[in-house]
Design a protein around this motif. Sequence first.
Motif, PDB file in Angstrom:
ATOM      1  N   CYS A  55       0.855  -1.187   0.000  1.00  0.00           N
ATOM      2  CA  CYS A  55       0.000   0.000   0.000  1.00  0.00           C
ATOM      3  C   CYS A  55       0.898   1.247   0.000  1.00  0.00           C
ATOM      4  O   CYS A  55       2.118   1.166   0.190  1.00  0.00           O
ATOM      5  CB  CYS A  55      -0.927  -0.007   1.211  1.00  0.00           C
ATOM      6  SG  CYS A  55      -0.106   0.321   2.796  1.00  0.00           S
ATOM      7  N   GLY A  56       0.310   2.392  -0.197  1.00  0.00           N
ATOM      8  CA  GLY A  56       1.074   3.637  -0.239  1.00  0.00           C
ATOM      9  C   GLY A  56       1.855   3.902   1.035  1.00  0.00           C
ATOM     10  O   GLY A  56       3.016   4.313   0.986  1.00  0.00           O
ATOM     11  N   ALA A  57       1.225   3.667   2.169  1.00  0.00           N
ATOM     12  CA  ALA A  57       1.912   3.905   3.446  1.00  0.00           C
ATOM     13  C   ALA A  57       3.106   2.979   3.600  1.00  0.00           C
ATOM     14  O   ALA A  57       4.177   3.392   4.071  1.00  0.00           O
ATOM     15  CB  ALA A  57       0.936   3.733   4.610  1.00  0.00           C
ATOM     16  N   CYS A  58       2.968   1.726   3.180  1.00  0.00           N
ATOM     17  CA  CYS A  58       4.087   0.786   3.296  1.00  0.00           C
ATOM     18  C   CYS A  58       5.191   1.103   2.305  1.00  0.00           C
ATOM     19  O   CYS A  58       6.368   0.898   2.595  1.00  0.00           O
ATOM     20  CB  CYS A  58       3.605  -0.651   3.149  1.00  0.00           C
ATOM     21  SG  CYS A  58       2.805  -1.228   4.665  1.00  0.00           S
ATOM     22  N   ARG A  59       4.826   1.631   1.150  1.00  0.00           N
ATOM     23  CA  ARG A  59       5.860   2.052   0.200  1.00  0.00           C
ATOM     24  C   ARG A  59       6.733   3.133   0.849  1.00  0.00           C
ATOM     25  O   ARG A  59       7.955   3.108   0.730  1.00  0.00           O
ATOM     26  CB  ARG A  59       5.233   2.555  -1.102  1.00  0.00           C
ATOM     27  CG  ARG A  59       4.569   1.445  -1.885  1.00  0.00           C
ATOM     28  CD  ARG A  59       3.818   1.948  -3.096  1.00  0.00           C
ATOM     29  NE  ARG A  59       2.977   0.875  -3.618  1.00  0.00           N
ATOM     30  CZ  ARG A  59       2.640   0.743  -4.877  1.00  0.00           C
ATOM     31  NH1 ARG A  59       3.052   1.609  -5.784  1.00  0.00           N
ATOM     32  NH2 ARG A  59       1.874  -0.257  -5.263  1.00  0.00           N
ATOM     33  N   GLN A  60       6.098   4.061   1.546  1.00  0.00           N
ATOM     34  CA  GLN A  60       6.860   5.108   2.229  1.00  0.00           C
ATOM     35  C   GLN A  60       7.652   4.527   3.400  1.00  0.00           C
ATOM     36  O   GLN A  60       8.802   4.886   3.614  1.00  0.00           O
ATOM     37  CB  GLN A  60       5.934   6.219   2.719  1.00  0.00           C
ATOM     38  CG  GLN A  60       6.669   7.402   3.313  1.00  0.00           C
ATOM     39  CD  GLN A  60       7.554   8.120   2.305  1.00  0.00           C
ATOM     40  OE1 GLN A  60       7.127   8.436   1.200  1.00  0.00           O
ATOM     41  NE2 GLN A  60       8.799   8.378   2.678  1.00  0.00           N
ATOM     42  N   ARG A  61       7.063   3.597   4.141  1.00  0.00           N
ATOM     43  CA  ARG A  61       7.798   2.939   5.242  1.00  0.00           C
ATOM     44  C   ARG A  61       9.035   2.226   4.702  1.00  0.00           C
ATOM     45  O   ARG A  61      10.115   2.300   5.278  1.00  0.00           O
ATOM     46  CB  ARG A  61       6.902   1.919   5.947  1.00  0.00           C
ATOM     47  CG  ARG A  61       5.859   2.502   6.840  1.00  0.00           C
ATOM     48  CD  ARG A  61       5.062   1.373   7.518  1.00  0.00           C
ATOM     49  NE  ARG A  61       4.008   1.923   8.330  1.00  0.00           N
ATOM     50  CZ  ARG A  61       2.721   1.915   7.987  1.00  0.00           C
ATOM     51  NH1 ARG A  61       2.317   1.348   6.852  1.00  0.00           N
ATOM     52  NH2 ARG A  61       1.824   2.446   8.787  1.00  0.00           N
ATOM     53  N   THR A  73      16.364  -0.626  -4.697  1.00  0.00           N
ATOM     54  CA  THR A  73      16.082  -1.851  -3.940  1.00  0.00           C
ATOM     55  C   THR A  73      15.012  -2.675  -4.655  1.00  0.00           C
ATOM     56  O   THR A  73      13.952  -2.153  -4.997  1.00  0.00           O
ATOM     57  CB  THR A  73      15.620  -1.511  -2.506  1.00  0.00           C
ATOM     58  OG1 THR A  73      16.648  -0.776  -1.853  1.00  0.00           O
ATOM     59  CG2 THR A  73      15.285  -2.761  -1.711  1.00  0.00           C
ATOM     60  N   PRO A  74      15.268  -3.974  -4.880  1.00  0.00           N
ATOM     61  CA  PRO A  74      14.275  -4.806  -5.552  1.00  0.00           C
ATOM     62  C   PRO A  74      13.121  -5.198  -4.620  1.00  0.00           C
ATOM     63  O   PRO A  74      13.333  -5.496  -3.445  1.00  0.00           O
ATOM     64  CB  PRO A  74      15.072  -6.039  -5.981  1.00  0.00           C
ATOM     65  CG  PRO A  74      16.224  -6.107  -5.047  1.00  0.00           C
ATOM     66  CD  PRO A  74      16.528  -4.690  -4.636  1.00  0.00           C
ATOM     67  N   VAL A  75      11.913  -5.183  -5.193  1.00  0.00           N
ATOM     68  CA  VAL A  75      10.698  -5.576  -4.476  1.00  0.00           C
ATOM     69  C   VAL A  75       9.966  -6.593  -5.345  1.00  0.00           C
ATOM     70  O   VAL A  75       9.611  -6.287  -6.487  1.00  0.00           O
ATOM     71  CB  VAL A  75       9.782  -4.362  -4.198  1.00  0.00           C
ATOM     72  CG1 VAL A  75       8.514  -4.799  -3.463  1.00  0.00           C
ATOM     73  CG2 VAL A  75      10.525  -3.280  -3.421  1.00  0.00           C
ATOM     74  N   ALA A  76       9.748  -7.784  -4.807  1.00  0.00           N
ATOM     75  CA  ALA A  76       9.025  -8.828  -5.541  1.00  0.00           C
ATOM     76  C   ALA A  76       7.632  -8.995  -4.955  1.00  0.00           C
ATOM     77  O   ALA A  76       7.428  -8.843  -3.749  1.00  0.00           O
ATOM     78  CB  ALA A  76       9.785 -10.150  -5.466  1.00  0.00           C
ATOM     79  N   THR A  88      11.349  -2.026  -8.612  1.00  0.00           N
ATOM     80  CA  THR A  88      12.312  -1.372  -7.731  1.00  0.00           C
ATOM     81  C   THR A  88      11.508  -0.431  -6.853  1.00  0.00           C
ATOM     82  O   THR A  88      10.347  -0.097  -7.165  1.00  0.00           O
ATOM     83  CB  THR A  88      13.352  -0.550  -8.522  1.00  0.00           C
ATOM     84  OG1 THR A  88      12.676   0.501  -9.217  1.00  0.00           O
ATOM     85  CG2 THR A  88      14.150  -1.429  -9.477  1.00  0.00           C
ATOM     86  N   MET A  89      12.121   0.038  -5.792  1.00  0.00           N
ATOM     87  CA  MET A  89      11.446   1.032  -4.944  1.00  0.00           C
ATOM     88  C   MET A  89      11.075   2.244  -5.780  1.00  0.00           C
ATOM     89  O   MET A  89       9.991   2.806  -5.615  1.00  0.00           O
ATOM     90  CB  MET A  89      12.345   1.472  -3.783  1.00  0.00           C
ATOM     91  CG  MET A  89      12.257   0.672  -2.513  1.00  0.00           C
ATOM     92  SD  MET A  89      10.620   0.423  -1.775  1.00  0.00           S
ATOM     93  CE  MET A  89       9.882   2.019  -1.771  1.00  0.00           C
ATOM     94  N   PRO A 147       7.839   6.594  -7.206  1.00  0.00           N
ATOM     95  CA  PRO A 147       8.693   7.496  -7.981  1.00  0.00           C
ATOM     96  C   PRO A 147       8.819   8.867  -7.319  1.00  0.00           C
ATOM     97  O   PRO A 147       7.917   9.311  -6.611  1.00  0.00           O
ATOM     98  CB  PRO A 147       7.973   7.601  -9.330  1.00  0.00           C
ATOM     99  CG  PRO A 147       6.574   7.179  -9.075  1.00  0.00           C
ATOM    100  CD  PRO A 147       6.597   6.260  -7.888  1.00  0.00           C
ATOM    101  N   ALA A 148       9.954   9.492  -7.550  1.00  0.00           N
ATOM    102  CA  ALA A 148      10.220  10.829  -7.004  1.00  0.00           C
ATOM    103  C   ALA A 148       9.934  10.863  -5.498  1.00  0.00           C
ATOM    104  O   ALA A 148       9.313  11.771  -4.979  1.00  0.00           O
ATOM    105  CB  ALA A 148       9.416  11.899  -7.744  1.00  0.00           C
TER     106      ALA A 148
END
Length: 133
Positions: free
Chosen positions: A87-93, A102-105, A117-118, A123-124
């Motif tokens: 989710c958006g909050a976890c992307r920021q966390r 950093t790779p994210v699968a 990738t992160m 982005p930005a």
Amino acid sequence: MPEFDALFAAAAAIQPRAYAPYSRFKVGSALLADDGAVYAGCNVENAAYPVGTCAEAGAIAAMIAGGARAIRAVLVFGEGAELVTPCGACRQRMREFAAPDTPVAVAGPEGIRARFTMAELLPASFGPANLPR
């Protein structure tokens, strides 16, 4: 990336332990930290929305409690026809502890379904480098 085998195993093992009596949508997450250890977490819901915790947040908390400070790779494990991306909050966390490359699968029971990738997921992004120290 061979690390994803260990992350998949850890996330798949913890996903059934999720506490999701309201959504019935169980998610597991595992990350590889800068100390070489794998840390896992699962979602924990709460009757008082939005007090619950996402799987990624649980894995990050375990990493910090374990003494590591940086994420080298992340895997999110969920079921269903659609990709279970953070989710958006976890992307920021995650960005707090992970570099843009950093790779994210994203995985389901059948295996890894997508890789990002992160920077692709957020982005930005606004991260630690944006703040003076």
